[in-house]
Design a protein around this motif. Structure first.
Motif, PDB file in Angstrom:
ATOM      1  N   ALA A 159     -21.498  19.378  27.569  1.00 31.29           N
ATOM      2  CA  ALA A 159     -20.523  20.328  27.016  1.00 31.29           C
ATOM      3  C   ALA A 159     -19.134  19.709  27.084  1.00 31.29           C
ATOM      4  CB  ALA A 159     -20.568  21.635  27.780  1.00 31.29           C
ATOM      5  N   VAL A 160     -18.549  19.435  25.907  1.00 25.48           N
ATOM      6  CA  VAL A 160     -17.222  18.841  25.858  1.00 25.48           C
ATOM      7  C   VAL A 160     -16.178  19.947  25.986  1.00 25.48           C
ATOM      8  CG1 VAL A 160     -15.617  17.462  24.497  1.00 25.48           C
ATOM      9  CG2 VAL A 160     -18.074  16.992  24.398  1.00 25.48           C
ATOM     10  N   PRO A 161     -15.299  19.879  26.990  1.00 22.64           N
ATOM     11  CA  PRO A 161     -14.269  20.915  27.128  1.00 22.64           C
ATOM     12  C   PRO A 161     -13.415  21.019  25.867  1.00 22.64           C
ATOM     13  CG  PRO A 161     -14.364  19.546  29.096  1.00 22.64           C
ATOM     14  CD  PRO A 161     -15.229  18.883  28.081  1.00 22.64           C
ATOM     15  N   GLY A 162     -13.207  22.253  25.405  1.00 21.22           N
ATOM     16  CA  GLY A 162     -12.381  22.489  24.229  1.00 21.22           C
ATOM     17  C   GLY A 162     -13.128  22.432  22.918  1.00 21.22           C
ATOM     18  N   LEU A 163     -14.415  22.105  22.931  1.00 17.19           N
ATOM     19  CA  LEU A 163     -15.210  22.035  21.704  1.00 17.19           C
ATOM     20  C   LEU A 163     -16.355  23.040  21.775  1.00 17.19           C
ATOM     21  CD1 LEU A 163     -15.454  18.174  21.103  1.00 17.19           C
ATOM     22  CD2 LEU A 163     -13.904  19.804  20.010  1.00 17.19           C
ATOM     23  N   PRO A 164     -16.769  23.598  20.628  1.00 19.05           N
ATOM     24  CA  PRO A 164     -17.889  24.559  20.650  1.00 19.05           C
ATOM     25  C   PRO A 164     -19.195  23.877  21.010  1.00 19.05           C
ATOM     26  CG  PRO A 164     -17.284  24.009  18.402  1.00 19.05           C
ATOM     27  CD  PRO A 164     -16.235  23.383  19.267  1.00 19.05           C
ATOM     28  N   PRO A 165     -20.199  24.643  21.458  1.00 22.73           N
ATOM     29  CA  PRO A 165     -21.500  24.038  21.786  1.00 22.73           C
ATOM     30  C   PRO A 165     -22.088  23.337  20.566  1.00 22.73           C
ATOM     31  CG  PRO A 165     -21.349  26.285  22.597  1.00 22.73           C
ATOM     32  CD  PRO A 165     -20.160  26.086  21.715  1.00 22.73           C
ATOM     33  N   CYS A 166     -22.858  22.270  20.813  1.00 27.30           N
ATOM     34  CA  CYS A 166     -23.431  21.500  19.706  1.00 27.30           C
ATOM     35  C   CYS A 166     -24.757  22.121  19.259  1.00 27.30           C
ATOM     36  CB  CYS A 166     -23.628  20.048  20.131  1.00 27.30           C
ATOM     37  SG  CYS A 166     -24.887  19.822  21.396  1.00 27.30           S
ATOM     38  N   ARG A 167     -25.188  21.749  18.019  1.00 28.48           N
ATOM     39  CA  ARG A 167     -26.446  22.257  17.454  1.00 28.48           C
ATOM     40  C   ARG A 167     -27.621  21.347  17.790  1.00 28.48           C
ATOM     41  NH1 ARG A 167     -22.615  22.343  13.636  1.00 28.48           N
ATOM     42  NH2 ARG A 167     -23.525  20.557  12.532  1.00 28.48           N
ATOM     43  N   HIS A 168     -27.370  20.034  17.838  1.00 28.54           N
ATOM     44  CA  HIS A 168     -28.421  19.089  18.220  1.00 28.54           C
ATOM     45  C   HIS A 168     -27.729  17.832  18.748  1.00 28.54           C
ATOM     46  CE1 HIS A 168     -27.660  18.987  13.856  1.00 28.54           C
ATOM     47  NE2 HIS A 168     -27.623  17.672  13.998  1.00 28.54           N
ATOM     48  N   ALA A 169     -28.471  17.058  19.545  1.00 25.65           N
ATOM     49  CA  ALA A 169     -27.846  15.924  20.240  1.00 25.65           C
ATOM     50  C   ALA A 169     -28.882  14.843  20.514  1.00 25.65           C
ATOM     51  CB  ALA A 169     -27.209  16.386  21.546  1.00 25.65           C
ATOM     52  N   LEU A 170     -28.371  13.614  20.693  1.00 23.80           N
ATOM     53  CA  LEU A 170     -29.192  12.435  20.994  1.00 23.80           C
ATOM     54  C   LEU A 170     -28.491  11.657  22.097  1.00 23.80           C
ATOM     55  CD1 LEU A 170     -31.292  10.104  20.388  1.00 23.80           C
ATOM     56  CD2 LEU A 170     -29.655   9.310  18.666  1.00 23.80           C
ATOM     57  N   ALA A 171     -29.235  11.239  23.118  1.00 26.05           N
ATOM     58  CA  ALA A 171     -28.674  10.469  24.224  1.00 26.05           C
ATOM     59  C   ALA A 171     -29.505   9.208  24.422  1.00 26.05           C
ATOM     60  CB  ALA A 171     -28.637  11.284  25.512  1.00 26.05           C
ATOM     61  N   VAL A 172     -28.820   8.085  24.658  1.00 24.03           N
ATOM     62  CA  VAL A 172     -29.510   6.818  24.950  1.00 24.03           C
ATOM     63  C   VAL A 172     -28.819   6.165  26.138  1.00 24.03           C
ATOM     64  CG1 VAL A 172     -30.313   6.421  22.595  1.00 24.03           C
ATOM     65  CG2 VAL A 172     -28.072   5.556  23.304  1.00 24.03           C
ATOM     66  N   PRO A 173     -29.571   5.478  26.993  1.00 29.79           N
ATOM     67  CA  PRO A 173     -28.951   4.776  28.118  1.00 29.79           C
ATOM     68  C   PRO A 173     -28.389   3.435  27.667  1.00 29.79           C
ATOM     69  CG  PRO A 173     -31.311   4.472  28.216  1.00 29.79           C
ATOM     70  CD  PRO A 173     -31.052   5.385  27.038  1.00 29.79           C
ATOM     71  N   VAL A 174     -27.361   2.986  28.365  1.00 29.51           N
ATOM     72  CA  VAL A 174     -26.832   1.629  28.198  1.00 29.51           C
ATOM     73  C   VAL A 174     -27.333   0.837  29.405  1.00 29.51           C
ATOM     74  CG1 VAL A 174     -24.767   0.204  27.959  1.00 29.51           C
ATOM     75  CG2 VAL A 174     -24.790   2.517  27.017  1.00 29.51           C
ATOM     76  N   LEU A 175     -28.294  -0.061  29.150  1.00 27.49           N
ATOM     77  CA  LEU A 175     -28.966  -0.776  30.223  1.00 27.49           C
ATOM     78  C   LEU A 175     -28.333  -2.144  30.423  1.00 27.49           C
ATOM     79  CD1 LEU A 175     -32.673   0.107  29.361  1.00 27.49           C
ATOM     80  CD2 LEU A 175     -31.111   1.284  30.917  1.00 27.49           C
ATOM     81  N   GLY A 176     -27.999  -2.480  31.673  1.00 27.63           N
ATOM     82  CA  GLY A 176     -27.412  -3.769  31.988  1.00 27.63           C
ATOM     83  C   GLY A 176     -28.437  -4.884  32.001  1.00 27.63           C
ATOM     84  N   HIS A 177     -27.995  -6.082  32.414  1.00 27.36           N
ATOM     85  CA  HIS A 177     -28.871  -7.246  32.372  1.00 27.36           C
ATOM     86  C   HIS A 177     -30.031  -7.144  33.361  1.00 27.36           C
ATOM     87  CE1 HIS A 177     -26.181  -8.158  35.729  1.00 27.36           C
ATOM     88  NE2 HIS A 177     -27.092  -9.003  36.159  1.00 27.36           N
TER      89      HIS A 177
END
Length: 599
Positions: free
Chosen positions: A142-160
């Motif tokens: 939840a981003v402060p100041g922005l309305p809730p989102c309808r759909h979302a995608l998350a991916v990890p940033v993997l180190g070496h």
């Protein structure tokens, strides 16, 4: 007919084959167009990834990297917003937010919801999406100041090392299309592009932190080593540590004995808050509050809710707005507790970390060494002052004894010898004394006369009468004249006493310096000429003695430069002045004594 029939049949056959062929052609064209669109899309995505690699490679700090990755992800996936958080220890903190085509401020918020989409992506190490946040157990960020989102995608940033160094979350595509496998792979490609850059940026950030910590530690060490007063030294550490660790307030409580049983208590005198010191006096016994707890446990204490902490002080929390707190003990070389340092901050600051506690402990260790050095320096100063006082007393008593002996020699022994000489003179003229015996009496009278002269000269050297009667300048002239007559060495004088007579202690001390210097020149210098300069004015007195003798290496004269030089140095110190000697083989010797004016 047959031919016509055959031709008709052939025509009919051609007509029958033309419809499927046309359909196949249209399908092939449609497939070709789809492939062309797919190729264009892949081409755009490849170009995006190429540009992403270039943009991310130039981001050398975590904030720049997070901002670049958020902007690229939002554009590439045609999303309304993108959030990038970097993993720091056991937490993931937001570093950048891209929303509505423009960057927004990053709040440093933690992605710590147990069922969050980003947490699932970090745990599984792959893309995770939700197209129904309301009915899905995986909650987007939840981003402060922005309305809730309808759909979302998350991916990890993997180190070496395949460990997550960050997480990327994109929300709400422009065309309301849902996230799926293709978007997941594309987002993972962007994250892979950012992985090495993220590793590097975090490493550079840690290196900057370490470099700043080392620079501060070196600067602080240099500062505290110049301070010899323990309370001032402790205040310097408090202010330096608070500025570096971005604390709003700080204080130090030093361990002091209290009561008849010698119980140790911690006493604070002053509170540093927002760049200035405030009047603050507090005392803690063992077990009272955080300082008293550290006095017993000898272990750092961290709290993110100071007012609610059982050991927190509600009065301090209310007066200075304290929410975060860090306290470490100050240990001496034997493990004893010299005091406690505390740092305070408001809710806007992140909680203090154990890494910051370790750094503050290193500062405390440096302070403990400096406090011990200051204590030793104070003890040395007291001993030196006692020795100087004893030396001055010894010199004064020596001068008093010399004056007494000189008076006794002149008044008692000298008068007795004069009486003996006169008696021998009368006896030599007596008619009852044979002429041969009178000659022997005259010889004896000459011996007594010579002894009288030597005795008077000795008395004058012990305490020149001109020093009390006519002052320092005239006494130096007489001393120089006697030296020239005795040694044949020329002495040139420049004596200017603009301030008139000096006090008796200064005059006798400077006279003894000149006397000792001339004695050393006569014994060792093999000089042909000596210069003596004396200037006394409102600023003080400067005495310079120089010869053109064979010189020497001062370091070869022993730790004190010989008893004569040591005596000159002590006399200068006794007057609050300083003594400087220059000499080299073949270059003569020059000494200077500077004595400040007395009020």
């Amino acid at each position: 007919m047959a031919h016509g029939a055959a031709g008709g049949a052939a025509a009919a056959g051609d007509a029958g084959l033309s419809a499927p062929a046309a359909g196949d052609a249209r399908a092939a064209e449609a497939e070709a167009e789809r492939l062309r669109r797919e190729l264009r899309r892949h081409g755009r995505e490849v170009e995006v990834l190429r540009l992403a690699g270039r943009a991310l490679a130039g981001a050398l700090d975590p904030e720049s990297l997070a901002a670049a990755l958020a902007s690229l992800a939002a554009d590439t996936l045609r999303a309304d917003r993108a959030i990038v958080a970097l993993v720091e220890g056991a937490e993931a903190r937001v570093r950048a937010v891209q929303a509505g085509g423009a960057p927004r401020a990053a709040w440093g918020l933690r992605l710590d919801l147990p069922g969050s989409l980003a947490r699932r992506a970090l745990r599984d190490g792959k893309a995770t999406w939700t197209n129904d946040p309301a009915g899905d157990a995986l909650a987007p960020f939840a981003v402060p100041g922005l309305p809730p989102c309808r759909h979302a995608l998350a991916v990890p940033v993997l180190g070496h090392t395949a460990e997550p160094v960050g997480v990327l979350e994109v929300q709400d595509r422009y065309d309301a299309a849902l996230f799926g496998q293709h978007e997941g792979r594309l987002a993972e490609s962007l994250a892979a592009q950012a992985a090495i850059a993220a590793d590097r940026a975090l490493l550079f950030e840690r290196m900057r932190d370490w470099s700043q910590s080392l620079e501060m530690l070196l600067a602080f060490t240099a500062t505290v080593n110049r301070i010899t007063d323990p309370p001032t030294l402790v205040r310097e550490l408090v202010a330096q540590a608070a500025r570096f660790l971005k604390a709003d307030g700080a204080m130090a409580a030093l361990a002091l004995p209290a009561g008849e049983r010698g119980e140790t208590v911690l006493v604070a005198d002053g509170y540093w808050h927002e760049g200035s010191w405030h009047d603050f006096h507090r005392q803690w016994r063992p077990g009272e509050g955080i300082p008293g707890h550290l006095l017993q446990s000898e272990f750092p204490w961290l709290t993110a809710q100071y007012a609610a902490d059982p050991l927190g002080d509600p009065g301090i929390a209310a007066r200075f707005g304290v929410v975060r707190a860090l306290a470490v003990p100050i240990r001496d070389g034997e493990g004893g507790i010299l005091g406690v340092f505390k740092l305070h901050a408001g809710a806007q600051r992140e909680p203090f970390s154990w890494q910051e506690a370790a750094f503050l402990e290193s500062l405390a260790g440096t302070t403990a060494v400096a406090m011990r050095n200051a204590q030793l320096a104070g003890e040395v100063q007291l001993r030196r002052a006692a020795i100087e006082a004893l030396s001055a007393r010894h010199v004064r008593r020596l001068e008093e004894e010399r004056r007494h002996i000189a008076r006794e020699l002149h008044d008692e022994a000298g008068q007795a010898l004069v009486g003996i000489k006169l008696g021998l003179q009368v006896l030599a003229r007596s008619p009852y004394v044979a002429p041969a015996l009178g000659t022997e009496i005259d010889q004896l009278r000459e011996v007594v006369h010579a002894a009288t002269v030597q005795l008077k000269d000795l008395a004058r050297r012990l305490r020149p009468p001109t020093l009390d009667a006519l002052g320092l300048a005239e006494s130096i002239r007489q001393l120089a004249a006697d030296f020239s007559q005795r040694t044949g060495v020329e002495v040139r004088l420049r004596l200017h006493l603009d301030a008139g007579r000096l006090d008796a202690e200064q005059e006798i001390a400077l006279y003894r310096v000149v006397q000792e210097a001339l004695t050393n020149i006569a014994r060792h210098a093999e000089a042909g000429r000596v210069w003596i300069g004396l200037l006394a004015d409102a600023r003080g007195t400067r005495l310079v003695i120089r010869d053109n003798g064979r010189g020497f290496l001062p370091r070869e004269a022993g730790p004190g430069g010989g008893l004569g030089l040591l005596g000159m140095r002590e006399r200068a110190d006794m007057l609050g002045g300083h003594f400087v000697l220059w000499s080299a083989p073949g270059a003569g010797t020059r000494l200077r004594v500077v004595v400040p004016a007395r009020a």
